[in-house]
Enzyme design. Structure first.
Site, short mmCIF file in Angstrom:
data_model
loop_
_atom_site.label_atom_id
_atom_site.label_comp_id
_atom_site.label_asym_id
_atom_site.label_seq_id
_atom_site.Cartn_x
_atom_site.Cartn_y
_atom_site.Cartn_z
N ARG A 1 0.86 -1.17 0.00
CA ARG A 1 0.00 0.00 0.00
C ARG A 1 0.90 1.23 0.00
NH1 ARG A 1 -3.49 -2.85 -1.43
NH2 ARG A 1 -5.54 -3.26 -0.51
N GLU B 1 -3.22 7.48 -4.65
CA GLU B 1 -3.67 6.93 -5.93
C GLU B 1 -5.16 7.21 -6.17
OE1 GLU B 1 -2.34 2.84 -4.89
OE2 GLU B 1 -4.39 2.24 -5.37
N HIS C 1 -1.55 -0.05 -9.84
CA HIS C 1 -2.17 -0.96 -8.86
C HIS C 1 -2.82 -2.16 -9.57
CE1 HIS C 1 -4.03 -1.16 -4.57
NE2 HIS C 1 -3.83 -2.37 -5.07
N ILE C 2 -1.97 -2.95 -10.23
CA ILE C 2 -2.49 -4.09 -11.02
C ILE C 2 -1.88 -5.42 -10.59
CG2 ILE C 2 -3.10 -2.75 -13.09
CD1 ILE C 2 -0.36 -3.75 -14.29
#
Ligand code: 8YV
Length: 343
Positions: free
Chosen positions: A241, A270, A288-289
């Site tokens: 995170r 984000e 964020h994948i």
């Protein structure tokens, strides 16, 4: 007269054919376009709902559930659940569930891909080539750092951290880890990872991967002081995170050669990415994948749907959702279900 069906809110477009399974039990209200829900809009959507299927984009705490007396379950599509205020949900008798296990290997694959891209400057060199800068082959072009023979540090040794350790073993790396609690000896043996203190991990890692869950206690754990303890030749990868890393300090270290490179899949604000990071050549940035293979994203939604159906007392596992985060809230939930059924 037939009892009115309970309402369930699905906060984002997910896989319709999987979400469809909810319709056998509930009236489903699904948002049909990717939406950034304001807190007030979340509260409004939860108001008449018995359950909700949500993603990391929806932050749900005391304020959002205050006007939702029928709300009994929130199924998060994701293993991390720092978007949910678990103590607030538990005290309201609301079960929260997450999606562990189904994303472990896919996320570990991605962590390794990001590590390799960062160490071997894959995206930086591709940009350079596309910009027409490759005029002549040269021996010194885009020299990177080796993975084989180097020391990999893993901060956070849960399922995904262990998956990365196994991969690292195949690459001939020495693996150190730091975790809140030390792993049992057989797991250390099987993953080939040795326990290190936080300080030793920072000092000895040639590559450091962050895979720990976010909590306020680890906010900016990797700050200027921690970064200064790392080797200037080291790389840092974050698939956990954003808030764990002080991005201003990271950008400064990368810009001034106090850290060789970073690979980031998660960010403090984000989807906004800090301009200082965007301007740097030695950072690989992805949106964020890490869990984003088609099969895994489908498995995550399927597990979240199973959780929601069961947590709301329906289906073959009624009252026994596969992966609850706060099972203590189930007791309250069961009492409520029994009352509703007139038991
Ligand atoms: C998801 C994640 O994409 O599982 C997690 O914790 O960060 C990602 O796998 C995200 O949670 C979707 O809601």
């Amino acid at each position: 007269m037939a009892e009115a069906r309970r309402r369930v809110w699905v906060s984002q477009p997910l896989f319709d054919d999987i979400v469809e399974r909810l319709r056998a039990h509930f009236d489903v209200t699904q948002v049909d376009a990717v939406t950034e829900h304001a807190p007030q809009a979340i509260a409004e959507s939860l108001r008449d709902s018995a359950g909700a299927l949500v993603t990391l984009n929806e932050r749900i705490g005391a304020a959002e559930i205050a006007g939702a007396p029928q709300l009994r379950a929130i199924a998060n599509v994701g293993v991390g659940y720092n978007n949910l205020d678990i103590p607030a949900l538990t005290s309201a008798g609301i079960v929260a569930t997450n999606t562990p296990d189904v994303l472990t290997e896919t996320t570990a694959d991605f962590g390794f891909a990001l590590l390799m891209a960062t160490a071997r400057r894959i995206t930086e060199s591709e940009r350079w080539l596309r910009e027409g800068k490759w005029q002549q082959w040269s021996f010194g072009t885009m020299l990177g750092a080796d993975l084989h023979g180097s020391t990999l540090g893993i901060l956070g040794m849960g399922r995904i951290g262990q998956g990365i350790a196994r991969r690292a073993r195949g690459f001939g790396m020495r693996v150190l880890y730091h975790n809140r609690s030390r792993l049992p000896a057989d797991v250390e043996l099987e993953t080939g990872a040795a326990y290190a203190s936080f300080e030793a991990l920072l000092a000895q890692s040639d590559h450091l991967v962050l895979v720990l869950p976010y909590s306020p206690q680890v906010h900016h754990l990797i700050d200027a002081v921690a970064l200064a303890k790392m080797k200037p030749t080291a790389t840092l990868v974050n698939i956990a995170r954003g808030g764990i890393v002080d991005e201003a300090a990271l950008a400064d270290a990368l810009a001034h050669g106090r850290l060789a490179a970073a690979g980031l899949d998660v960010y403090e604000g984000e989807p906004t990415v800090r301009p200082e990071l965007l301007a740097l050549r030695n950072v690989v940035l992805t949106p964020h994948i890490a869990s984003g293979s088609l099969a895994t994203r489908r498995a995550m939604v399927a597990l979240a749907v199973d959780n929601l159906i069961a947590a709301l007392g329906e289906g073959p596992r009624a009252g026994d959702p596969p992966t609850p985060v706060n099972p203590e809230a189930l007791v309250a939930g069961k009492t409520i279900i029994a009352k509703r059924q007139g038991a």
